[in-house]
Design a protein around this motif. Sequence first.
Motif, PDB file in Angstrom:
ATOM      1  N   TRP A 113      14.482 -21.626   6.193  1.00 19.32           N
ATOM      2  CA  TRP A 113      14.253 -23.051   6.024  1.00 19.32           C
ATOM      3  C   TRP A 113      13.456 -23.324   4.750  1.00 19.32           C
ATOM      4  O   TRP A 113      12.567 -22.546   4.389  1.00 19.32           O
ATOM      5  CB  TRP A 113      13.468 -23.616   7.219  1.00 19.32           C
ATOM      6  N   PRO A 114      13.746 -24.421   4.061  1.00 22.30           N
ATOM      7  CA  PRO A 114      12.898 -24.815   2.920  1.00 22.30           C
ATOM      8  C   PRO A 114      11.459 -25.004   3.386  1.00 22.30           C
ATOM      9  O   PRO A 114      11.209 -25.492   4.492  1.00 22.30           O
ATOM     10  CB  PRO A 114      13.518 -26.149   2.475  1.00 22.30           C
ATOM     11  N   ASP A 115      10.533 -24.594   2.556  1.00 22.97           N
ATOM     12  CA  ASP A 115       9.116 -24.694   2.886  1.00 22.97           C
ATOM     13  C   ASP A 115       8.578 -26.025   2.368  1.00 22.97           C
ATOM     14  O   ASP A 115       8.539 -26.247   1.158  1.00 22.97           O
ATOM     15  CB  ASP A 115       8.354 -23.539   2.246  1.00 22.97           C
ATOM     16  N   PRO A 116       8.145 -26.936   3.243  1.00 23.87           N
ATOM     17  CA  PRO A 116       7.651 -28.241   2.772  1.00 23.87           C
ATOM     18  C   PRO A 116       6.405 -28.142   1.908  1.00 23.87           C
ATOM     19  O   PRO A 116       6.122 -29.046   1.126  1.00 23.87           O
ATOM     20  CB  PRO A 116       7.367 -29.003   4.075  1.00 23.87           C
ATOM     21  N   LEU A 153      15.216 -33.623  11.351  1.00 22.90           N
ATOM     22  CA  LEU A 153      14.744 -32.246  11.226  1.00 22.90           C
ATOM     23  C   LEU A 153      14.850 -31.498  12.554  1.00 22.90           C
ATOM     24  O   LEU A 153      15.292 -30.341  12.593  1.00 22.90           O
ATOM     25  CB  LEU A 153      13.295 -32.237  10.730  1.00 22.90           C
ATOM     26  N   SER A 154      14.459 -32.147  13.628  1.00 21.66           N
ATOM     27  CA  SER A 154      14.527 -31.507  14.950  1.00 21.66           C
ATOM     28  C   SER A 154      15.968 -31.201  15.326  1.00 21.66           C
ATOM     29  O   SER A 154      16.270 -30.132  15.875  1.00 21.66           O
ATOM     30  CB  SER A 154      13.881 -32.400  16.007  1.00 21.66           C
ATOM     31  N   LYS A 214      15.845 -33.149  -1.931  1.00 25.67           N
ATOM     32  CA  LYS A 214      16.634 -31.925  -2.155  1.00 25.67           C
ATOM     33  C   LYS A 214      16.364 -30.935  -1.027  1.00 25.67           C
ATOM     34  O   LYS A 214      17.293 -30.345  -0.465  1.00 25.67           O
ATOM     35  CB  LYS A 214      16.243 -31.299  -3.504  1.00 25.67           C
ATOM     36  N   ALA A 215      15.099 -30.745  -0.661  1.00 23.46           N
ATOM     37  CA  ALA A 215      14.763 -29.825   0.422  1.00 23.46           C
ATOM     38  C   ALA A 215      15.286 -30.343   1.763  1.00 23.46           C
ATOM     39  O   ALA A 215      15.740 -29.567   2.608  1.00 23.46           O
ATOM     40  CB  ALA A 215      13.250 -29.623   0.479  1.00 23.46           C
ATOM     41  N   LEU A 216      15.236 -31.659   1.961  1.00 20.90           N
ATOM     42  CA  LEU A 216      15.740 -32.250   3.203  1.00 20.90           C
ATOM     43  C   LEU A 216      17.243 -31.997   3.341  1.00 20.90           C
ATOM     44  O   LEU A 216      17.738 -31.686   4.428  1.00 20.90           O
ATOM     45  CB  LEU A 216      15.453 -33.755   3.196  1.00 20.90           C
TER      46      LEU A 216
END
Length: 384
Positions: free
Chosen positions: A262-265, A325-326, A276-278
């Motif tokens: 997963w992308p790291d926030p 996200l969930s 972009k990460a979302l």
Amino acid sequence: MSVLPDPGATRAVLIGTSRYDHLEQLPAVSNNLTALAAALAEPFSWGLPPEHCVTLSNPTTAEMTMSAVRAAAEQARDTVLIYFAGHGLVDPENDLYLAMPQSRQQRVETGLSYRWLRQALLNGRAERCVVVLDCCYSGLALGAMGGPVDLADQASVEGTFLLAAAAETRTALAPPGEPFTAFTGELLNALQVGIPHGPELLEFGALYRHMRINLAAKGRPAPQARDRNTGAQLALGRNPAYLPATGSDPPNGKNHALERSWPDPSDIRTVKGFFKALSDVRVTSGLTHQLVSQRSGGRVSASTVSRLLNRESLPRTWQTTAAYLSACGVSDAQVAEWQAAWMRLLAETAIEAAVQDAPRPSQGRSPTLIERLAGRLSRRNGRS
């Protein structure tokens, strides 16, 4: 941990010399620049906006080139990438210099000394630096250098990943009938086709190993690499050939989701990087917009997912993003980290908006709290 950089805080400078007055012509270099710039703009790669990726084709002076490099190194807060394709030459003291259109053998003043480029990166603000050198040597240069491994040794920069070609001849650099140079062509192919049985993200370390094997199998010079700190874990894009494990996951896919990269926030620095990460979260989940909607239990529709991922400004409420996200399979703990990143960006954009609307402080008046905060934010962001 593998990471894709924040496109809003990342810069790239692509430099290529295809036309020479005194050296062999390298027409494929022009194709390198066009294709690599397009690849860096793709969502599966870094998603760089055009203004964050400068292309210098046949720059006439070292000053022009260094100006672009210094600007990128100063503006980037996440990652800065410097790419050069063309002839790599050496001076009488065995120092590397990059050939410009009017360069000559053993005349460092006619090219771009790598020492200048290296110093600009060391003086920059970027957290990570990537240097990609697609250079060739003439026979004289190889003799003076004492072997191609010296190229990577000279080009090392603290906190970077260096990927360098070791091409020795014109044929090895630009194979007849092929649109790209051998080295950059292999790099572009890895981005477009992927690495079979490779990682989910195309880390530079994995790219180097893959390119070294493939180029050696084709009888072409093997590339070199130097890694400082965690540079090898920086990714150039997603692996199109990645196949997640199957057969052991339960129907709801929850165990599989926990294993994904997963992308790291915490790596998000800008609003553009947030979206972009979302978007990368959905790609990582392997779900379509419709499946995200179904897994949300109707809390978000497929059209809402599309609108969320195509926004340019931050949402003012958090519920829809949290549900998205969930539904993608992100854990509750990481959703909380995403919310913290969202709140931080909201505060920063509010300060920026307030400063833009506020009158300039008159001479002799002490700056307000908003003005002081804005000054700190601007200095941190590398803006004047």
